[in-house]
Design an enzyme around this catalytic site. Sequence first.
Site, PDB file in Angstrom:
ATOM      1  N   GLN B 200      61.823  32.211   8.708  1.00 48.76           N
ATOM      2  CA  GLN B 200      61.093  30.989   8.322  1.00 48.76           C
ATOM      3  C   GLN B 200      59.843  31.324   7.506  1.00 48.76           C
ATOM      4  O   GLN B 200      59.443  30.545   6.645  1.00 48.76           O
ATOM      5  CB  GLN B 200      60.670  30.189   9.567  1.00 48.76           C
ATOM      6  N   ASP B 241      54.111  24.881  19.577  1.00 46.19           N
ATOM      7  CA  ASP B 241      55.181  23.955  19.959  1.00 46.19           C
ATOM      8  C   ASP B 241      54.813  23.188  21.218  1.00 46.19           C
ATOM      9  O   ASP B 241      55.304  22.094  21.465  1.00 46.19           O
ATOM     10  CB  ASP B 241      56.496  24.717  20.154  1.00 46.19           C
TER      11      ASP B 241
END
Lengths: 344, 344
Positions: B200, B241
């Site tokens: 990513q 997160d």
Amino acid sequence: MIETLPYLLQPYNICHFEGSTFYIGNRKTFPKEKGFVECQNCQQIANALKLMITQGGGPLQVALTAFRYIASEMDNNNIPFSYTHLENEIDYIVRARVTNTTMKRTVDSVLSQIKPRFIDPTFNTTDLIIELNSVIDKIEKDYDEIYYKMGILGASLLRDNDTILTTCFAEHTFLLSIYLAKESGKQISVLVNETRPYFQGTRLTAPSLNELSIDVKIISDSMGSFYMGKNMIQHYMSAADLVCMDGTVVNKIGTNQNAICAKYYNIPYTAFAISPDSTKKTFNDIQMEYRNPNELLMINDNYIGDPKINALYPAFDIVKSELVTNIVTNKGVFKPNQIRGVFE
Amino acid sequence: MIETLPYLLQPYNICHFEGSTFYIGNRKTFPKEKGFVECQNCQQIANALKLMITQGGGPLQVALTAFRYIASEMDNNNIPFSYTHLENEIDYIVRARVTNTTMKRTVDSVLSQIKPRFIDPTFNTTDLIIELNSVIDKIEKDYDEIYYKMGILGASLLRDNDTILTTCFAEHTFLLSIYLAKESGKQISVLVNETRPYFQGTRLTAPSLNELSIDVKIISDSMGSFYMGKNMIQHYMSAADLVCMDGTVVNKIGTNQNAICAKYYNIPYTAFAISPDSTKKTFNDIQMEYRNPNELLMINDNYIGDPKINALYPAFDIVKSELVTNIVTNKGVFKPNQIRGVFE
């Protein structure tokens, strides 16, 4: 001695030569292919080392075998054996990888042993070749003994039911440590960092441990601290491409962050160093190798992301002595601050 | 507000729907392709999230858009609008990714706002759909404001000439922080961990920063501490997160080791958390997602090493509060031990 070394560490599979062709076991395509890269001279051998066809302890074995190869080539072609030629040819190989100095120091030792024979009028070319091969035989035998001794020392640091984290491919000394610990009845498991960008962990270390029937699992280079935090790692172990007299350890990039995390979680970090380098007083003396960033940006010749964006690729980490618990050497297991006293 | 968000953060490119087809921007093939995965129902959308077609903040936007999609589907097919149906359909999506709870909490908020309307006899299906879309409009507008506010807060933590290390794709809040710092005249550079196994960093973060004309270079996940040790990194920043009330930060695997190394080198670590989760008192309440080890062992459907050898793949790291310097939230910048007081 260990009866069956894993495929990658068998001398023939590291390198050998037949006639004028020098074969280097291709670690970049292992384990998919058990192939060899063919070289026709020392410049080609040096180029293969720069391309990391073999790495870690591989270049040392290549340099030793290259001495035999250079001699054989001159013998086959009826070229008078010249010390300058020998020195110039082997120098291509020494200069291919600059951070790990064991190869250079071993080459220098061979040269210094053989040089006096060249000015000895009683030695003809055949005698010189026999003498050179005999010097190499002795060094190879010494290394085999060192590897085995360090394997015993490394095994002694492991406890029953330990899980070891390791990075890259720590070769004979590490693999023998794990193997000998297992042979002595200890249950040992290993977590292997995949080791980007070349995946030496996934491709070299994991299959070699598996060959030795060791329980092994692969994790990414980013997962070591996760399992340290879960008390699932009892020891971090790596090779050491270089150990300085101040106890600084140089090893594959990624080693430092694991050593820092190991210290944070109170887990010992042990480095295996065939020979600490008495010419390197402190970490300031280290010559650092930077590699082509494309090695990080491409997989199978395709860019992973946007080709316009660049990368950085230092090949090695410099681990400060305060992060190192044990350094396993040919002379015993030492704390970093003991290295100077023993090796200088 | 930022005039031009990078491609990946433009709402249409995260997801949209036309008729009965729901399009999710495919982050797994970006930047090579700017494509979309097509889904025909919520189960397929959930499956795409499990496959990480979009990740990080993407699933939140997918869930919000899915509410509109479910309503539109029922409207187009003249199905009476049922709360149970809405709840069941959106639940597929919520259960696709379990560790990041922002999506679930936002979905619960939508459901609790819309539920009373279903038992209100004055609301017909058309009214319900208008009301649902209005609730989503409001939430999306709120998030846009939160992102911008957090971008300003993040930018305030950066100094002229700072080089930032980041992991994975920290989306709006991080990118806006860097962008707004640059707009305010600060020279900012970013080193991006490539972020195995999906890259990513290489594929999403580096191109997005490049779109914003930020100086960016890629490093492997194993190189952060090398550049910290050389004083070439002044700040480590990541998304979060999940943030628990005890200040524990949960983020992409690899975050913890960088946070530990940052602490070792006295470098601040800042996490961006859209909304700390008041239902998670401590790290013991975290539901950890483990992913298929083959994601680590294969590249482009080919095994990197020996297919017989297994891997482990925890998707997220749990970073202890003592390693966290700042948590940038919708309510301000806090120290980890302040989170409980502000959010519980």
